[in-house]
Design a protein around this motif. Sequence first.
Motif, PDB file in Angstrom:
ATOM      1  N   UNK A   1      38.275  16.090  30.234  1.00 60.19           N
ATOM      2  CA  UNK A   1      38.866  15.885  28.915  1.00 60.19           C
ATOM      3  C   UNK A   1      40.364  16.165  28.959  1.00 60.19           C
ATOM      4  N   UNK A   2      40.760  17.178  29.714  1.00 58.02           N
ATOM      5  CA  UNK A   2      42.170  17.555  29.821  1.00 58.02           C
ATOM      6  C   UNK A   2      43.007  16.408  30.374  1.00 58.02           C
ATOM      7  N   UNK A   3      42.435  15.617  31.255  1.00 57.73           N
ATOM      8  CA  UNK A   3      43.156  14.485  31.838  1.00 57.73           C
ATOM      9  C   UNK A   3      43.455  13.401  30.812  1.00 57.73           C
ATOM     10  N   UNK A   4      42.667  13.347  29.755  1.00 63.90           N
ATOM     11  CA  UNK A   4      42.780  12.268  28.775  1.00 63.90           C
ATOM     12  C   UNK A   4      43.777  12.578  27.678  1.00 63.90           C
ATOM     13  N   UNK A   5      43.811  13.847  27.248  1.00 59.17           N
ATOM     14  CA  UNK A   5      44.600  14.204  26.076  1.00 59.17           C
ATOM     15  C   UNK A   5      45.904  14.881  26.461  1.00 59.17           C
ATOM     16  N   UNK A   6      46.877  14.796  25.549  1.00 52.44           N
ATOM     17  CA  UNK A   6      48.171  15.440  25.773  1.00 52.44           C
ATOM     18  C   UNK A   6      48.292  16.739  24.991  1.00 52.44           C
ATOM     19  N   UNK A   7      47.460  16.905  23.959  1.00 52.90           N
ATOM     20  CA  UNK A   7      47.530  18.120  23.145  1.00 52.90           C
ATOM     21  C   UNK A   7      46.768  19.248  23.829  1.00 52.90           C
ATOM     22  N   UNK A   8      47.053  20.509  23.469  1.00 55.69           N
ATOM     23  CA  UNK A   8      46.324  21.638  24.056  1.00 55.69           C
ATOM     24  C   UNK A   8      44.825  21.565  23.794  1.00 55.69           C
ATOM     25  N   UNK A   9      44.062  22.043  24.760  1.00 56.72           N
ATOM     26  CA  UNK A   9      42.603  21.994  24.695  1.00 56.72           C
ATOM     27  C   UNK A   9      42.029  23.401  24.615  1.00 56.72           C
ATOM     28  N   UNK A  10      41.228  23.649  23.577  1.00 55.12           N
ATOM     29  CA  UNK A  10      40.537  24.927  23.399  1.00 55.12           C
ATOM     30  C   UNK A  10      39.043  24.685  23.603  1.00 55.12           C
TER      31      UNK A  10
ATOM     32  N   UNK B   1      28.785  13.183  29.480  1.00 53.62           N
ATOM     33  CA  UNK B   1      30.207  13.201  29.828  1.00 53.62           C
ATOM     34  C   UNK B   1      30.903  12.000  29.204  1.00 53.62           C
ATOM     35  N   UNK B   2      30.243  10.862  29.298  1.00 55.17           N
ATOM     36  CA  UNK B   2      30.837   9.635  28.793  1.00 55.17           C
ATOM     37  C   UNK B   2      31.098   9.722  27.299  1.00 55.17           C
ATOM     38  N   UNK B   3      30.199  10.343  26.563  1.00 48.29           N
ATOM     39  CA  UNK B   3      30.384  10.517  25.116  1.00 48.29           C
ATOM     40  C   UNK B   3      31.613  11.375  24.834  1.00 48.29           C
ATOM     41  N   UNK B   4      31.718  12.505  25.525  1.00 53.28           N
ATOM     42  CA  UNK B   4      32.862  13.394  25.326  1.00 53.28           C
ATOM     43  C   UNK B   4      34.179  12.666  25.605  1.00 53.28           C
TER      44      UNK B   4
END
Length: 315
Positions: free
Chosen positions: A159-168, A110-113
Amino acid sequence: MNNTRLAVELPGLSLKNPIMPASGSFGFGDGDITKTNDLNELGAIVLKTTTKDPKKGNLQPQIVVLQDGVLNSVGLTNPGVKNVVNEKIPTLRKHYSKLPIIASIAGESFEDYLFVAQHFAAPGLIDALELNVSCPNVAEGGMQFGVDPKVIQKLTAAVKEIIAVPLYVKLTPNVTDIVACARAAQEGGADGLTMINTLYGMRIDPVTKKTLVGNQMGGWSGPGILPLAIRMIYQVAHVVNIPIIGVGGISSALDVLEMYLAGASAVQIGSAQFKDPAACWHILSELESEMDKANVNNLQELSDQIKRKFRDERR
């Protein structure tokens, strides 16, 4: 070419057409094929999967092209996230300022991702992020994350919490219940899905008695997996409310339309490029002709029509 007819709108992505290379196909936009073909003609580019630290990959040979497909055990060779963010992407943006860029990430924990995702979080760096939980070539990480719906949901949400762009989220076919995995990704906040990745396979040379790839087993792709991809996309499209980028065995414009009929909203081309390096461009050049034959006026309209049909079937 009538770009309006081929244009597709996805979360975070305004595509002039639905064609993009699958992760790893064109590296970071610096492969030889880009010297003779214009990436700007494609809908987007998906970068090679990036990890926290540089990876040299698995033992050679890493790729074997056979008559009926491709067996690869590359092992996520990449220069590491800091190099990709500081050098690869800026160079790509310089040459292709309007080309949508989808980064792909993987990790062994998880930490790597989260470490890699954080580096891609800078505003304007990328247009979307593909979460690779499905690579069958890494001893740790990919398969362990991609086969457990609970882990998929938890990782997607983190991961969604970290980024602002859409996640696929890119799903593996090496599971017993692809629908459960897709639902988990959606519940974790995924904006879309990419499916499917390669099947875990193996080939052995009867003469040498040795496996064909150095890592013994690897990801099997090519036209033979298209029916499986179509079936899985169809199943998932009936139960999720997020778009699907279809990948797996596409080698013609007709295959692209079949992906749409199964429920995809765009496509990625991978193994076809081993036999035809310009497959993306050749498939794109044939797409409108095949649309005419199939009485398809507009790809976005076709996608919306299929989604409405699926919604009606669920009632």
